[in-house]
Design a protein around this motif. Structure first.
Motif, mmCIF file in Angstrom:
data_model
loop_
_atom_site.group_PDB
_atom_site.id
_atom_site.type_symbol
_atom_site.label_atom_id
_atom_site.label_comp_id
_atom_site.label_asym_id
_atom_site.label_seq_id
_atom_site.Cartn_x
_atom_site.Cartn_y
_atom_site.Cartn_z
ATOM 1 N N THR A 170 0.859 -1.177 0.000
ATOM 2 C CA THR A 170 0.000 0.000 0.000
ATOM 3 C C THR A 170 0.894 1.225 0.000
ATOM 4 O O THR A 170 1.782 1.342 0.851
ATOM 5 C CB THR A 170 -0.920 0.029 1.226
ATOM 6 N N CYS A 171 0.658 2.130 -0.940
ATOM 7 C CA CYS A 171 1.515 3.305 -1.073
ATOM 8 C C CYS A 171 0.807 4.559 -0.574
ATOM 9 O O CYS A 171 -0.374 4.768 -0.847
ATOM 10 C CB CYS A 171 1.923 3.515 -2.533
ATOM 11 N N SER A 172 1.550 5.357 0.154
ATOM 12 C CA SER A 172 1.140 6.718 0.488
ATOM 13 C C SER A 172 2.151 7.628 -0.183
ATOM 14 O O SER A 172 3.241 7.865 0.348
ATOM 15 C CB SER A 172 1.123 6.926 2.001
ATOM 16 N N GLY A 173 1.793 8.066 -1.395
ATOM 17 C CA GLY A 173 2.769 8.791 -2.191
ATOM 18 C C GLY A 173 3.902 7.872 -2.598
ATOM 19 O O GLY A 173 3.676 6.820 -3.199
ATOM 20 N N SER A 174 5.104 8.212 -2.217
ATOM 21 C CA SER A 174 6.275 7.407 -2.579
ATOM 22 C C SER A 174 6.717 6.473 -1.465
ATOM 23 O O SER A 174 7.804 5.909 -1.516
ATOM 24 C CB SER A 174 7.441 8.337 -2.948
ATOM 25 N N ASN B 62 9.872 -0.476 0.733
ATOM 26 C CA ASN B 62 10.470 0.849 0.534
ATOM 27 C C ASN B 62 11.899 0.737 0.014
ATOM 28 O O ASN B 62 12.327 1.492 -0.862
ATOM 29 C CB ASN B 62 10.433 1.645 1.839
ATOM 30 N N CYS C 27 7.082 1.956 -4.314
ATOM 31 C CA CYS C 27 6.129 3.073 -4.309
ATOM 32 C C CYS C 27 6.801 4.328 -4.872
ATOM 33 O O CYS C 27 7.979 4.579 -4.564
ATOM 34 C CB CYS C 27 5.620 3.353 -2.892
ATOM 35 N N PRO C 28 6.050 5.112 -5.680
ATOM 36 C CA PRO C 28 4.684 4.831 -6.154
ATOM 37 C C PRO C 28 4.711 3.806 -7.280
ATOM 38 O O PRO C 28 5.771 3.509 -7.853
ATOM 39 C CB PRO C 28 4.221 6.191 -6.673
ATOM 40 N N ASN C 29 3.527 3.258 -7.616
ATOM 41 C CA ASN C 29 3.433 2.330 -8.736
ATOM 42 C C ASN C 29 2.097 2.520 -9.430
ATOM 43 O O ASN C 29 1.196 3.178 -8.904
ATOM 44 C CB ASN C 29 3.632 0.883 -8.270
ATOM 45 N N ASN C 30 1.969 1.925 -10.618
ATOM 46 C CA ASN C 30 0.734 2.091 -11.400
ATOM 47 C C ASN C 30 -0.250 0.945 -11.202
ATOM 48 O O ASN C 30 -1.235 0.838 -11.948
ATOM 49 C CB ASN C 30 1.080 2.233 -12.889
#
Length: 524
Positions: A430-434, A469, A474-477
């Motif tokens: 799960t990404c929060s921004g980068s 990390n 992150c980030p990813n599509n």
């Protein structure tokens, strides 16, 4: 800091000067010595052991007990007349001749001490066989003595504290108390925090070592009043030399009042990080089995290539003297893993799934088998907490029930001489921004259960998203079919390809070494 320790000393409940408020019986098989304490069914009908310590320090106390009832029989742990751990659970063992060990850590003085188990309900105590006591020297760090720092005030308005006062932290997230701790060698430290919480709610805090969060949301539960002090014990890794240990509250209520830290460090240097498989088995090492219990993120593949649980890749990190037996199963909560196929789709009035009949699954019965199951020296690694968060039965498990079942599994392992190790649930991506962030529940429950049962805990939740990390996920599509993300995960954000499972297994192996968990001796 150098520590001193000795082999555990056994204190039988039937041997004077031990005192049993009840009868010394021998009608249930499997006890040690000539009998066991069958306490009167009443609040306060206790058993007391007189314990000698050559040095002041932290005592690891293993109480062998049997509880043939269907409910826990909690007891206050008192040392020298003072309650140091209120309401310690002595959970059902399945029968009165099925013995388990409950382990906790308390501070003792040099010389004579009394350790008393005083039941808090009318059911009285579980039957108590003996207490094994192992004492290690301890260093005390007072919250009011520099270089300790307190984001609040040093107060002395509530009695019972040590030294000249205690840290009353400001009521705010992050208003911390920090201690500077010395260790002669790198390894695992047992840290006992003496605290008081006069409110009616938990005041959780992250435990940071040298600026890194090692335990998230560790519970500091109510003690009954601000002048009633209790001890919270956790295990954390430390470096040789100077270290900072920081308790940082995670809610706006702030910290409990903190009196001091008692710190016990190991005497063995920390090994180097886990290397790729290459070494030969260690000569003369006894053979052990590493048992795995968990869900699909740990399980062997059931067909095709994906998903592959990290348990499937774990064996390659061990010498030939350790055999990995992976009994993890996809889609299981801790309760369905233990009780398949008897957990129903019906939820009872307490919010838990009904089990009918209450019979263990074949996989758990196999682990408990006296001939082919867990034996002395083996290890049991337990990782659940993903499917357990379901709101519907049969997979739903409540917070208290989850901790209880971890305790049941730990007690069963210890009763057979095996060593339980708890793991927080591995993170999805799960990404929060980068930045990859945590996304699982039951992290606090796993840590609390580990403390309650004297078991080490590997925070795989934090370690896994830290790995994500490091790998730059992150980030990813959201494309899990190609590239580095696709090589690590299946076509979702949760399950692993073989390469990803191998890396997660390596993280667990490295944690065994970093935390000085004895199973690390079997790593290549």
């Amino acid at each position: 800091m150098t520590t001193a320790s000795a082999a555990p000393t056994r204190y039988e409940a039937e041997s004077s000067p031990a005192v049993c408020t009840g009868t010394i019986d021998s009608n249930w098989a499997g006890f040690s010595g000539s009998g066991f304490c069958n306490g009167t069914n009443a609040v306060g009908a206790s058993v007391q052991f007189s314990v000698n310590a050559s040095v002041a320090g932290m005592a690891s106390v293993g109480v062998r007990y049997a509880n043939g009832g269907t409910t826990s029989r909690p007891a206050d742990v008192m040392v020298n007349g003072v309650v140091v751990q209120p309401g310690v659970g002595f959970d059902p063992t399945g029968a009165w001749d099925a013995w388990a060990v409950k382990t906790f850590t308390v501070a003792v003085n040099a010389g004579g001490n009394t350790i008393r188990l005083s039941p808090t309900t009318a059911d009285g105590l579980a039957n108590v066989d003996y207490a094994d006591v192992d004492v290690a020297a301890v260093a005390r760090y007072e919250a009011e003595v520099a270089p300790a720092t307190c984001d609040g005030t040093i107060d002395s308005n509530y009695p019972g504290y040590s030294g000249s006062g205690f840290c009353n932290g400001a009521n705010a997230v992050g208003s911390a108390v920090q201690f500077t701790v010395n260790a002669s060698v790198a390894g695992s430290a047992s840290v006992s925090v003496r605290y008081a919480n006069g409110t009616t709610v938990n005041r959780p805090a992250d435990v940071l070592v040298n600026g890194v969060t090692r335990l998230s949301g560790s519970a500091f539960d109510p003690t009954g009043s601000w002048s009633t002090w209790a001890t919270k014990t956790v295990a954390v890794p430390v470096d040789a030399g100077s270290n900072t240990i920081r308790l940082s509250p995670t809610t706006s209520n702030g910290l409990a009042n903190v009196d001091y830290l008692d710190v016990t460090t190991g005497a063995t240097p920390s090994p180097s990080p886990c290397a790729p498989p290459s070494a030969s088995p260690t000569a003369g090492q006894p053979k052990v089995t590493v048992w795995l219990a968990g869900d699909s993120t740990m399980a062997d593949p059931s067909g095709g290539v994906c998903p592959v649980g990290w348990g499937n890749q774990f064996a390659q990190y061990f010498t030939a003297n350790a055999t990995v037996r992976n009994s993890a199963v996809g889609g299981r909560s801790i309760q369905t893993w233990l009780y398949d196929p008897n957990v129903t789709s019906t939820m009872d009035s307490s919010g838990e799934c009904v089990i009918s009949p209450v019979t263990y699954s074949s996989r758990w019965q196999a682990m408990l088998d006296a001939t082919n199951g867990m034996k002395a020296g083996d290890y049991l690694l337990i990782q659940f907490g993903i499917n357990d968060s379901s709101s519907t039965c049969p997979r739903h498990v409540g917070s208290a029930r989850y901790q209880q079942l971890l305790g049941v599994m730990a007690a069963a392992a210890k009763a057979r001489g095996a060593h339980p190790i708890f793991l927080t649930p591995v993170a999805a991506i799960t990404c929060s921004g980068s930045t990859a962030v945590g996304n699982r529940g039951f992290v606090t429950e796993t840590n609390n259960a580990a403390s309650a049962n004297g078991a080490p805990v590997i925070d795989l939740h934090r370690l896994s998203y830290t790995l994500y990390n490091t790998l730059g996920f992150c980030p990813n599509n959201g494309d899990y079919t190609s590239g580095p993300l696709g090589a690590f995960f299946c076509n979702d954000h949760t399950h692993f390809e073989a390469a990803g499972a191998r890396q997660i297994a390596g993280v667990v192996a490295r944690a065994l070494r970093d935390q000085q968990i004895p199973l690390a001796a079997y790593l290549k």
